[in-house]
Design an enzyme around this catalytic site. Structure first.
Site, PDB file in Angstrom:
ATOM      1  N   ASP A 175       0.864  -1.170   0.000  1.00 19.00           N
ATOM      2  CA  ASP A 175       0.000   0.000   0.000  1.00 19.00           C
ATOM      3  C   ASP A 175       0.907   1.229   0.000  1.00 19.00           C
ATOM      4  OD1 ASP A 175      -2.500   1.563   0.588  1.00 19.00           O
ATOM      5  OD2 ASP A 175      -1.386   1.960   2.445  1.00 19.00           O
ATOM      6  N   THR A 224       1.504   3.913   4.290  1.00 19.00           N
ATOM      7  CA  THR A 224       2.400   2.778   4.510  1.00 19.00           C
ATOM      8  C   THR A 224       3.814   3.115   4.056  1.00 19.00           C
ATOM      9  OG1 THR A 224       0.564   1.227   4.231  1.00 19.00           O
ATOM     10  CG2 THR A 224       2.795   0.327   4.019  1.00 19.00           C
ATOM     11  N   ARG A 283      -7.467  13.140   6.150  1.00 18.59           N
ATOM     12  CA  ARG A 283      -7.179  11.746   5.801  1.00 18.59           C
ATOM     13  C   ARG A 283      -8.390  10.851   6.092  1.00 18.59           C
ATOM     14  NH1 ARG A 283      -5.049   7.645   2.874  1.00 18.59           N
ATOM     15  NH2 ARG A 283      -4.219   5.972   4.154  1.00 18.59           N
ATOM     16  N   SER A 290      -2.254   0.563  -4.929  1.00 22.51           N
ATOM     17  CA  SER A 290      -2.822   1.756  -4.312  1.00 22.51           C
ATOM     18  C   SER A 290      -4.219   2.103  -4.801  1.00 22.51           C
ATOM     19  CB  SER A 290      -1.895   2.940  -4.583  1.00 22.51           C
ATOM     20  OG  SER A 290      -2.394   4.140  -4.048  1.00 22.51           O
ATOM     21  N   ASN A 291      -4.949   2.844  -3.944  1.00 20.59           N
ATOM     22  CA  ASN A 291      -6.205   3.482  -4.346  1.00 20.59           C
ATOM     23  C   ASN A 291      -5.959   4.612  -5.331  1.00 20.59           C
ATOM     24  OD1 ASN A 291      -8.262   2.070  -3.045  1.00 20.59           O
ATOM     25  ND2 ASN A 291      -8.199   3.332  -1.197  1.00 20.59           N
ATOM     26  N   LYS A 315     -10.288  -0.201  -2.418  1.00 22.70           N
ATOM     27  CA  LYS A 315     -10.064  -1.092  -1.291  1.00 22.70           C
ATOM     28  C   LYS A 315     -11.116  -0.796  -0.217  1.00 22.70           C
ATOM     29  CE  LYS A 315      -5.003  -0.946  -1.790  1.00 22.70           C
ATOM     30  NZ  LYS A 315      -3.757  -0.588  -1.077  1.00 22.70           N
ATOM     31  N   SER A 360       0.449  -3.246   4.551  1.00 21.60           N
ATOM     32  CA  SER A 360      -0.333  -2.020   4.725  1.00 21.60           C
ATOM     33  C   SER A 360      -0.383  -1.590   6.185  1.00 21.60           C
ATOM     34  CB  SER A 360      -1.762  -2.232   4.212  1.00 21.60           C
ATOM     35  OG  SER A 360      -2.520  -1.037   4.332  1.00 21.60           O
ATOM     36  N   ASN A 394      -2.954   0.214   6.999  1.00 18.76           N
ATOM     37  CA  ASN A 394      -4.398   0.406   7.133  1.00 18.76           C
ATOM     38  C   ASN A 394      -5.076  -0.916   7.463  1.00 18.76           C
ATOM     39  OD1 ASN A 394      -4.434   3.268   6.232  1.00 18.76           O
ATOM     40  ND2 ASN A 394      -3.708   2.375   4.311  1.00 18.76           N
ATOM     41  N   PHE A 419      -8.147  -1.788   7.553  1.00 17.69           N
ATOM     42  CA  PHE A 419      -9.217  -2.189   6.633  1.00 17.69           C
ATOM     43  C   PHE A 419      -8.648  -2.873   5.391  1.00 17.69           C
ATOM     44  CE2 PHE A 419      -8.164   2.021   4.939  1.00 17.69           C
ATOM     45  CZ  PHE A 419      -8.179   1.801   3.572  1.00 17.69           C
ATOM     46  N   ASP A 420      -7.462  -2.441   4.969  1.00 13.02           N
ATOM     47  CA  ASP A 420      -6.802  -3.014   3.801  1.00 13.02           C
ATOM     48  C   ASP A 420      -6.293  -4.424   4.124  1.00 13.02           C
ATOM     49  OD1 ASP A 420      -5.740  -3.093   1.239  1.00 13.02           O
ATOM     50  OD2 ASP A 420      -4.075  -1.730   1.673  1.00 13.02           O
TER      51      ASP A 420
END
Length: 227
Positions: A8, A12, A44, A121-122, A154, A178, A180, A182-183
């Site tokens: 990510d 990250t 963010r 990545s998003n 994601k 990551s 994150n 959630f990721d």
């Protein structure tokens, strides 16, 4: 087949709160420098919220638009009073955020160990390519994989399937890296391995019963474990 580490990017490899110094200057000119850290955090959080909401609605837009809309919302919510020029400048700063201090060394060690690394990545491919290039990290990645290619965000399972399709890898051979949670959960749910970069010792992990395969404090620790 050799394992592939899919990193990510935002949060990250790249410090999304690297914008705080610029926020202090812009908000300081308005007599509100004390809002900078809170502004960065809310920006963010709202950026991610907008990506989640748009994903659920099926109303995809590039991640940069989520970022810009989150900036406008945060400015209004905190009554900061940023001008259009201020917002344009902050969006440019966001495209030039710094890497975390240990990222370069950790990625170098992984490369020396023969580990294949990709960026996942998003953000759009163009945005991520530019971000990694200016941060001095692009050379460490064999390719950039963007969710923009499937117009999902994601943690939609489709994006992890797309990652495997691009890499021609099996779930068990593919690791998501990551910061994150959630990721990490999204990747594990899709059958991938995942490492959580827990940059804050106070950060809790979501109690969903889906745990990371590995938890590390930073990318140096990751390179020691997986390199």
């Amino acid at each position: 087949m050799a394992e592939v580490l899919a990193f990510d990017v935002y949060g990250t490899l790249i410090d999304t709160h690297g914008v705080v110094t610029e926020l202090e200057q812009r908000l300081g000119a308005l007599g509100k420098a004390e809002l900078a850290a809170e502004f960065s955090r809310r920006w963010r959080d709202k950026q991610l919220e907008y990506s989640f909401r748009r994903g659920l609605m099926g109303a995809y837009v590039p991640f940069g638009r989520c970022t810009e809309e989150a900036l406008v919302f945060t400015d209004r919510a905190l009554q900061a009073g940023l001008s259009e020029n201020d917002r344009d400048h902050l969006m440019q700063v966001y495209a030039e955020l710094p890497a975390f201090a240990e990222a370069e060394g950790a990625l170098t060690r992984l490369a020396e160990a023969g580990v294949t690394c990709v960026a996942f990545s998003n953000g759009t491919a163009a945005a991520v390519e530019g971000l990694l290039e200016q941060a001095g990290l692009r050379r460490h990645f064999s390719e950039v994989v963007s969710v923009d290619e499937v117009r999902r965000f994601k943690p939609d399972p489709a994006v992890y399937a797309h990652l495997r399709h691009r890499l021609e890898s099996e779930p068990g051979d593919t690791w998501l890296i990551s910061s994150n949670a959630f990721d990490v959960i999204g990747a594990r749910y899709a059958g991938l391995h995942a490492a959580w970069v827990r940059r804050s010792p106070e950060a809790p992990f979501d109690p969903w019963g889906i745990e990371p395969d590995l938890t590390v404090t930073d990318l140096d620790a990751l390179a020691q474990r997986l390199g």
